[in-house]
Enzyme design. Structure first.
Site, PDB file in Angstrom:
ATOM      1  N   ALA A 166      -2.099   2.209  -0.986  1.00  0.00           N
ATOM      2  CA  ALA A 166      -1.675   1.848  -2.458  1.00  0.00           C
ATOM      3  C   ALA A 166      -0.700   2.399  -3.590  1.00  0.00           C
ATOM      4  CB  ALA A 166      -3.088   3.238  -2.311  1.00  0.00           C
ATOM      5  N   ASN A 167      -1.594   2.692  -3.732  1.00  0.00           N
ATOM      6  CA  ASN A 167      -0.295   3.393  -5.119  1.00  0.00           C
ATOM      7  C   ASN A 167      -0.888   4.302  -5.981  1.00  0.00           C
ATOM      8  OD1 ASN A 167      -1.758   2.046  -8.331  1.00  0.00           O
ATOM      9  ND2 ASN A 167      -1.240   0.169  -7.238  1.00  0.00           N
TER      10      ASN A 167
END
Ligand code: CTP
Ligand code: CA
Length: 226
Positions: free
Chosen positions: A33-34
């Site tokens: 993810a970010n």
């Protein structure tokens, strides 16, 4: 719909906004993810609805409430996001505010286990499709295609390069280097980059950036038709 105004500068327009991060599965229980919160993209969707547009918000996993007056399509991966955008076309305006994962891994069908004495797994990454470039270069290209560029250095130069490379009309560029407080924060210092030049805005609340951007887009659409 609550939040959508009957008469506004975007009444009769369809606006598609992507927002949030994407999650790229590693196995059934893990993902890449970010740090995107979705705050800016969601604020833009809300501002477009308040300006009278029909808004389709294609959102990756976020903890924000749905903005009023928008049709919200929830997705996880970049490929799901692209498919949802294509289902939502045609549109007058596309705004790619999502932090789309650049790469994914080939998903393992079962949870990857630690085997005694075995080496740590090594993942090879596969590039995701570019949603913004695909929409800008596609057969059903919206009149206005707007991208974002989150940069940590040479913000304007990188934004210009992205504008040309992806074939969009505008890039909203912002500095996300450490200490800027943009990722996860409530403010944004944005530069609106077009082929004609750069308009730099002061540090504003993300809601104010959204209102300004929507106002500029409505002006551009009106000018195109005048
Ligand atoms: N974008 C997209 N699909 C991708 C990657 C990016 O639609 N697979 C969009 C983003 O939503 C944003 C714009 O492209 O509007 C720029 O994203 P950015 O990550 O800054 O550009 P990249 O081309 O991925 O370049 P880099 O990450 O190397 O800076
Ligand atoms: Ca990227």
């Amino acid at each position: 719909l609550p939040g959508a105004s009957a008469h506004g500068p975007l009444t009769g327009r369809h606006v598609i906004v992507t927002s949030g991060p994407t999650h790229e599965a590693i196995d059934p229980v893990r993902y890449i993810a970010n740090r995107s919160s979705g705050k800016q993209g969601h604020a833009i969707a809300a501002a477009a609805a308040a300006a009278g547009a029909r808004v389709t918000l294609v959102s990756g996993p976020v903890t924000l409430p749905d903005p009023p007056g928008c049709d919200v399509v929830r997705v996880e991966s970049a490929r799901d996001m692209f498919a949802a955008v294509e289902r939502a076309l045609p549109a007058d305006v596309f705004i790619g505010a999502a932090a789309v994962a650049d790469w994914r891994v080939d998903v393992a069908p079962q949870k990857i286990k630690k085997e005694k004495g075995a080496r740590a797994p090594v993942f090879s990454l596969v590039e995701n499709p570019d949603i913004l470039a695909g929409v800008a270069g596609g057969a059903r290209r919206p009149r206005l295609v707007v991208g974002f560029a989150a940069e940590t250095q040479d913000v304007i130069a990188h934004a210009r390069e992205k504008l040309i490379r992806k074939g969009c009309d505008l890039i909203v560029a912002n500095d996300v280097s450490e200490g800027s407080g943009v990722f996860g924060g409530d403010a944004n210092e944005a530069h609106l980059v077009s082929r004609d030049g750069v308009e730099s805005w002061p540090r504003l609340a993300k809601a104010a950036v959204a209102t300004r951007l929507v106002g500029r887009l409505a002006d551009i659409l009106a000018t195109c038709e005048a």
